[in-house]
Motif scaffolding. Structure first.
Motif, PDB file in Angstrom:
ATOM      1  N   GLY A  34      21.255  26.885  27.294  1.00  0.00           N
ATOM      2  CA  GLY A  34      19.849  27.262  27.437  1.00  0.00           C
ATOM      3  C   GLY A  34      19.167  26.738  28.675  1.00  0.00           C
ATOM      4  N   LEU A  35      19.937  26.454  29.736  1.00  0.00           N
ATOM      5  CA  LEU A  35      19.350  25.946  30.973  1.00  0.00           C
ATOM      6  C   LEU A  35      19.533  26.948  32.104  1.00  0.00           C
ATOM      7  CD1 LEU A  35      20.496  22.199  31.055  1.00  0.00           C
ATOM      8  CD2 LEU A  35      18.201  23.062  30.552  1.00  0.00           C
ATOM      9  N   ALA A  36      18.626  26.897  33.056  1.00  0.00           N
ATOM     10  CA  ALA A  36      18.779  27.678  34.279  1.00  0.00           C
ATOM     11  C   ALA A  36      19.788  26.984  35.186  1.00  0.00           C
ATOM     12  CB  ALA A  36      17.432  27.801  34.989  1.00  0.00           C
ATOM     13  N   GLY A  59      21.420  25.266  38.576  1.00  0.00           N
ATOM     14  CA  GLY A  59      20.884  24.478  39.674  1.00  0.00           C
ATOM     15  C   GLY A  59      20.166  23.205  39.282  1.00  0.00           C
ATOM     16  N   LEU A  60      20.127  22.878  37.985  1.00  0.00           N
ATOM     17  CA  LEU A  60      19.418  21.669  37.562  1.00  0.00           C
ATOM     18  C   LEU A  60      20.285  20.421  37.638  1.00  0.00           C
ATOM     19  CD1 LEU A  60      17.483  23.034  34.446  1.00  0.00           C
ATOM     20  CD2 LEU A  60      16.569  22.524  36.719  1.00  0.00           C
ATOM     21  N   GLY A  61      21.592  20.604  37.778  1.00  0.00           N
ATOM     22  CA  GLY A  61      22.489  19.456  37.842  1.00  0.00           C
ATOM     23  C   GLY A  61      23.794  19.758  37.134  1.00  0.00           C
ATOM     24  N   VAL A  62      24.629  18.739  37.015  1.00  0.00           N
ATOM     25  CA  VAL A  62      25.932  18.846  36.364  1.00  0.00           C
ATOM     26  C   VAL A  62      25.768  18.559  34.878  1.00  0.00           C
ATOM     27  CG1 VAL A  62      28.271  17.905  36.271  1.00  0.00           C
ATOM     28  CG2 VAL A  62      27.105  18.144  38.475  1.00  0.00           C
ATOM     29  N   LEU A  63      26.395  19.370  34.041  1.00  0.00           N
ATOM     30  CA  LEU A  63      26.252  19.181  32.597  1.00  0.00           C
ATOM     31  C   LEU A  63      27.063  17.980  32.115  1.00  0.00           C
ATOM     32  CD1 LEU A  63      26.273  22.795  31.108  1.00  0.00           C
ATOM     33  CD2 LEU A  63      24.334  21.259  31.472  1.00  0.00           C
ATOM     34  N   PHE A  64      26.384  17.088  31.397  1.00  0.00           N
ATOM     35  CA  PHE A  64      26.996  15.935  30.743  1.00  0.00           C
ATOM     36  C   PHE A  64      26.839  16.102  29.234  1.00  0.00           C
ATOM     37  CE2 PHE A  64      27.215  12.008  33.696  1.00  0.00           C
ATOM     38  CZ  PHE A  64      27.627  12.781  34.765  1.00  0.00           C
ATOM     39  N   PRO A  65      27.849  15.728  28.453  1.00  0.00           N
ATOM     40  CA  PRO A  65      27.677  15.727  26.997  1.00  0.00           C
ATOM     41  C   PRO A  65      26.753  14.592  26.566  1.00  0.00           C
ATOM     42  CG  PRO A  65      29.792  14.771  27.571  1.00  0.00           C
ATOM     43  CD  PRO A  65      29.191  15.266  28.857  1.00  0.00           C
ATOM     44  N   VAL A  66      26.011  14.836  25.506  1.00  0.00           N
ATOM     45  CA  VAL A  66      25.085  13.835  24.961  1.00  0.00           C
ATOM     46  C   VAL A  66      25.308  13.759  23.456  1.00  0.00           C
ATOM     47  CG1 VAL A  66      22.660  13.212  24.598  1.00  0.00           C
ATOM     48  CG2 VAL A  66      23.366  14.295  26.755  1.00  0.00           C
ATOM     49  N   HIS A  67      25.588  12.573  22.961  1.00  0.00           N
ATOM     50  CA  HIS A  67      25.714  12.415  21.517  1.00  0.00           C
ATOM     51  C   HIS A  67      24.353  12.652  20.871  1.00  0.00           C
ATOM     52  CE1 HIS A  67      26.597  10.727  17.584  1.00  0.00           C
ATOM     53  NE2 HIS A  67      27.879  10.705  17.916  1.00  0.00           N
ATOM     54  N   PRO A  68      24.304  13.347  19.726  1.00  0.00           N
ATOM     55  CA  PRO A  68      23.000  13.590  19.091  1.00  0.00           C
ATOM     56  C   PRO A  68      22.187  12.321  18.853  1.00  0.00           C
ATOM     57  CG  PRO A  68      24.687  14.940  18.054  1.00  0.00           C
ATOM     58  CD  PRO A  68      25.401  14.049  19.018  1.00  0.00           C
ATOM     59  N   LEU A  69      22.848  11.195  18.615  1.00  0.00           N
ATOM     60  CA  LEU A  69      22.120   9.950  18.380  1.00  0.00           C
ATOM     61  C   LEU A  69      21.536   9.358  19.660  1.00  0.00           C
ATOM     62  CD1 LEU A  69      24.465   8.255  15.756  1.00  0.00           C
ATOM     63  CD2 LEU A  69      22.178   9.195  15.354  1.00  0.00           C
ATOM     64  N   ALA A  70      21.923   9.903  20.815  1.00  0.00           N
ATOM     65  CA  ALA A  70      21.397   9.406  22.093  1.00  0.00           C
ATOM     66  C   ALA A  70      20.360  10.340  22.696  1.00  0.00           C
ATOM     67  CB  ALA A  70      22.547   9.203  23.081  1.00  0.00           C
ATOM     68  N   ARG A 124      17.181  10.977  22.106  1.00  0.00           N
ATOM     69  CA  ARG A 124      15.852  10.422  22.422  1.00  0.00           C
ATOM     70  C   ARG A 124      15.894   9.622  23.719  1.00  0.00           C
ATOM     71  NH1 ARG A 124      13.623   5.625  21.743  1.00  0.00           N
ATOM     72  NH2 ARG A 124      15.335   4.854  20.441  1.00  0.00           N
ATOM     73  N   GLN A 125      16.917   8.783  23.881  1.00  0.00           N
ATOM     74  CA  GLN A 125      16.996   7.959  25.091  1.00  0.00           C
ATOM     75  C   GLN A 125      17.272   8.804  26.329  1.00  0.00           C
ATOM     76  OE1 GLN A 125      18.448   7.356  22.176  1.00  0.00           O
ATOM     77  NE2 GLN A 125      18.528   5.159  21.701  1.00  0.00           N
ATOM     78  N   VAL A 126      18.152   9.806  26.202  1.00  0.00           N
ATOM     79  CA  VAL A 126      18.486  10.636  27.361  1.00  0.00           C
ATOM     80  C   VAL A 126      17.284  11.477  27.782  1.00  0.00           C
ATOM     81  CG1 VAL A 126      19.929  12.565  28.135  1.00  0.00           C
ATOM     82  CG2 VAL A 126      20.958  10.648  26.893  1.00  0.00           C
ATOM     83  N   ARG A 127      16.507  11.927  26.828  1.00  0.00           N
ATOM     84  CA  ARG A 127      15.321  12.727  27.152  1.00  0.00           C
ATOM     85  C   ARG A 127      14.364  11.951  28.059  1.00  0.00           C
ATOM     86  NH1 ARG A 127      13.852  14.217  22.213  1.00  0.00           N
ATOM     87  NH2 ARG A 127      14.591  16.380  22.317  1.00  0.00           N
ATOM     88  N   GLU A 128      14.372  10.631  27.943  1.00  0.00           N
ATOM     89  CA  GLU A 128      13.459   9.800  28.735  1.00  0.00           C
ATOM     90  C   GLU A 128      14.018   9.451  30.108  1.00  0.00           C
ATOM     91  OE1 GLU A 128      13.068   6.489  26.157  1.00  0.00           O
ATOM     92  OE2 GLU A 128      11.773   7.519  24.696  1.00  0.00           O
ATOM     93  N   ARG A 129      15.289   9.809  30.390  1.00  0.00           N
ATOM     94  CA  ARG A 129      15.894   9.466  31.671  1.00  0.00           C
ATOM     95  C   ARG A 129      15.365  10.390  32.760  1.00  0.00           C
ATOM     96  NH1 ARG A 129      17.133   5.506  28.783  1.00  0.00           N
ATOM     97  NH2 ARG A 129      18.866   4.174  29.385  1.00  0.00           N
ATOM     98  N   PRO A 130      14.831   9.835  33.867  1.00  0.00           N
ATOM     99  CA  PRO A 130      14.250  10.691  34.909  1.00  0.00           C
ATOM    100  C   PRO A 130      15.271  11.563  35.628  1.00  0.00           C
ATOM    101  CG  PRO A 130      14.304   8.390  35.608  1.00  0.00           C
ATOM    102  CD  PRO A 130      14.674   8.399  34.167  1.00  0.00           C
ATOM    103  N   GLY A 131      16.537  11.150  35.658  1.00  0.00           N
ATOM    104  CA  GLY A 131      17.542  11.930  36.378  1.00  0.00           C
ATOM    105  C   GLY A 131      18.253  12.958  35.535  1.00  0.00           C
ATOM    106  N   ALA A 132      17.778  13.198  34.312  1.00  0.00           N
ATOM    107  CA  ALA A 132      18.476  14.108  33.406  1.00  0.00           C
ATOM    108  C   ALA A 132      17.496  15.099  32.790  1.00  0.00           C
ATOM    109  CB  ALA A 132      19.177  13.321  32.308  1.00  0.00           C
ATOM    110  N   THR A 133      17.985  16.327  32.576  1.00  0.00           N
ATOM    111  CA  THR A 133      17.212  17.359  31.881  1.00  0.00           C
ATOM    112  C   THR A 133      17.968  17.727  30.612  1.00  0.00           C
ATOM    113  OG1 THR A 133      16.393  18.247  33.982  1.00  0.00           O
ATOM    114  CG2 THR A 133      16.220  19.667  32.030  1.00  0.00           C
ATOM    115  N   LEU A 134      17.406  17.390  29.466  1.00  0.00           N
ATOM    116  CA  LEU A 134      18.078  17.662  28.202  1.00  0.00           C
ATOM    117  C   LEU A 134      18.070  19.160  27.917  1.00  0.00           C
ATOM    118  CD1 LEU A 134      19.376  16.141  25.749  1.00  0.00           C
ATOM    119  CD2 LEU A 134      17.169  16.444  24.616  1.00  0.00           C
ATOM    120  N   ALA A 135      19.232  19.705  27.600  1.00  0.00           N
ATOM    121  CA  ALA A 135      19.337  21.136  27.301  1.00  0.00           C
ATOM    122  C   ALA A 135      18.789  21.422  25.908  1.00  0.00           C
ATOM    123  CB  ALA A 135      20.793  21.576  27.394  1.00  0.00           C
ATOM    124  N   PRO A 136      18.147  22.572  25.721  1.00  0.00           N
ATOM    125  CA  PRO A 136      17.573  22.876  24.406  1.00  0.00           C
ATOM    126  C   PRO A 136      18.602  23.271  23.357  1.00  0.00           C
ATOM    127  CG  PRO A 136      17.147  24.680  25.930  1.00  0.00           C
ATOM    128  CD  PRO A 136      17.759  23.575  26.740  1.00  0.00           C
TER     129      PRO A 136
END
Length: 525
Positions: free
Chosen positions: A189-191, A193-204, A206-218
């Motif tokens: 669900g991302l456009a 050019g936003l960056g390289v996709l990294f996996p995110v554990h569901p339990l992480a 909230r923390q990843v959403r707050e990281r300035p260098g990351a855009t959480l995918a919907p």
């Protein structure tokens, strides 16, 4: 087993560990096989076998965690983190009770799996192993900061599956090529050019959403299942995926995020081990491929793709931690095979591999979770993974092997992984290879009535003696001929006492008082 039985057993194991580590000088209260605590006496038994300690707490005296807490408060330094220790103990108790309730239903589900779905590097044996206690750390079931609901949804002992979350990360450092199942931006669900996709554990999330260098995918993408480590998941038949998890296990300071330097360091050690195997082709060892990873200089933004060799696809891949687990079809996992013959063949492989590595100046922190048996039509082999905790004597290594480009330990980021001290190497060999991977399974086999301790001990001595050659006099003097054996102080360094006071550069290599050399004891049946 009732809740009170679980608490009594856990309290006894915790006191055992505190005594073994001599936390805050606790041993000074021992008088005539009694631990005379300020609030009550605690009976001690002569340990038979004397595995890590000469005495153990009698588990039949109905101890409670409150007894442990009162003891710790009576001897603790005011700076000790007793509050974190108490939370860890209570979490371990709550998890053990949850396991008691959940295991029958999980076992019924697993019992319905046909044999072909139990093979390969999947999660069948990992799930079974998750119900066992750690052989040394008494609160190994605790996962700091996670609720019982979190565990039910994401922990391996409940055999769940769940969809992964993803984030686009700007300007990461990458190595290797991602597997074919890796998503593209539109899959999550991302456009572009936003960056390289990294996996995110569901339990992480909230923390990843707050990281300035990351855009959480919907959108989530890829259904996965947790392995024994929980932060690593099975993503494809021969692929696992390791991600940061915002928790701690085996102590408050053992965080399960991913420090960026551990990824290139682990990959370098793997390449070094492959160089050794090229020179020692008879060793019965397979290595997981851990050369594909990414990180963004952030402990919560990283991943490792672990690829397993094709020889594992149709074999039973049994972590050492799973051998003593209850099997869903009845009995124990190890009983699928001839117990004594399997243990014998395993010890032969274990010691031939690790003694050979010691000659090269390498000691692996390859414990029961990171070593598995490959059991199929071919002779038994070891599968080894996760090498970022190795210790390397660079001088000894250069005497035996000219490091190839990309496999020079002088390039390790974490300088704690190198040493010039063979004593340090021997301590890792004893506490990991000997204690956790050889003696602890032998002790567990004896406890379950599957193999007498005397038989298991004889096999350990004989196979270690077989592996030790004329050039291994130093290692022999620290094992078969040693007066005492080192032991780790995991509870002290992991939770109670900070690094500034323990002096531990690495809490996983912090040692307490030496224990008896059970290899020399022929008195216990």
């Amino acid at each position: 087993m009732t809740g009170h039985d679980i608490e009594g057993s856990l309290a006894a194991r915790i006191l055992d560990a505190l005594l073994r580590e001599n936390y805050a000088g606790l041993r000074r209260f021992i008088e005539q096989k009694t631990l005379r605590l300020p609030h009550r006496p605690v009976r001690l038994l002569q340990a038979c076998p004397a595995f890590l300690s000469e005495f153990v707490v009698d588990p039949a005296q109905k101890l409670r965690l409150s007894d442990v807490f009162t003891t710790v408060h009576a001897v603790a330094d005011p700076r000790d983190d007793t509050a974190a220790f108490e939370r860890e103990c209570l979490d371990a108790l709550a998890t053990a009770k949850l396991h008691l309730d959940a295991r029958p239903a999980v076992h019924r589900r697993l019992a319905r799996l046909p044999d072909e779905l139990r093979t390969g590097p999947g999660t069948f044996y990992e799930t079974l192993a998750a119900y066992n206690d750690h052989p040394v750390h008494p609160t190994g079931r605790s996962r700091a900061g996670l609720s019982m609901a979190d565990l039910s949804r994401y922990a391996p002992e409940f055999a769940p599956s769940f969809p992964l979350r993803w984030a686009a990360v700007r300007n990461p450092e990458l190595a290797g090529s991602p597997p074919g199942w890796w998503p593209g931006p539109s899959d999550v669900g991302l456009a572009p050019g936003l960056g390289v996709l990294f996996p995110v554990h569901p339990l992480a999330v909230r923390q990843v959403r707050e990281r300035p260098g990351a855009t959480l995918a919907p959108d989530p993408y890829l259904q996965v299942a947790p392995t024994l480590s929980m932060r690593t998941v099975a993503a494809a038949p021969l692929d696992h995926l390791k991600m940061p998890l915002p928790t701690a296990t085996l102590g408050l300071r053992n965080r399960r995020t991913i420090m960026p330097g551990t990824l290139p360091d682990g990959a370098l050690v793997e390449r070094l081990l492959r160089d050794v195997l090229q020179r020692e082709p008879a060793l019965p060892v397979l290595l997981a491929d851990e050369q594909t990873y990414g990180h963004a200089q952030d402990p919560l933004l990283g991943y490792l793709v672990r690829r397993f060799p094709p020889e594992t696809a149709r074999a039973h891949i049994v972590p050492i931690a799973a051998l003593l687990a209850e099997a869903p079809d009845g009995g124990y996992v190890v009983e699928r095979w001839d117990v004594e013959a399997l243990f014998d063949a395993y010890l032969s492989a274990l010691f031939s591999w690790n003694v050979t590595l010691f000659r090269y100046g390498i000691a692996l922190e390859a414990h029961q979770q990171n070593v598995a048996l490959v059991l199929g039509d071919a002779p038994l082999r070891l599968l080894v993974k996760d090498n970022d905790g190795a210790l390397i004597n660079t001088s000894r290594l250069r005497e035996r092997l000219t490091p190839s480009p990309g496999a020079d330990p002088r390039d390790l980021i974490d300088r704690r992984m190198t040493t010039s001290d063979d004593e340090a190497l021997a301590r890792v060999f004893v506490t990991i290879t000997l204690h956790l991977c050889a003696a602890a399974p032998a002790f567990g086999l004896a406890e379950r009535g599957l193999l007498p301790w005397r038989t298991g001990l004889s096999l350990i001595r004989e196979r270690l003696d077989d592996a030790l050659g004329p050039v291994d006099a130093f290692l022999r003097s620290r094992t078969l001929d040693a007066d005492a054996l080192p032991g780790k102080a995991m509870v002290t360094a992991g939770t109670l006492v900070d690094k500034a006071r323990t002096g531990a550069a690495d809490i996983n290599k912090h040692y307490g008082p030496p224990g008896p050399n059970y290899l020399l004891d022929a008195t216990c049946p």
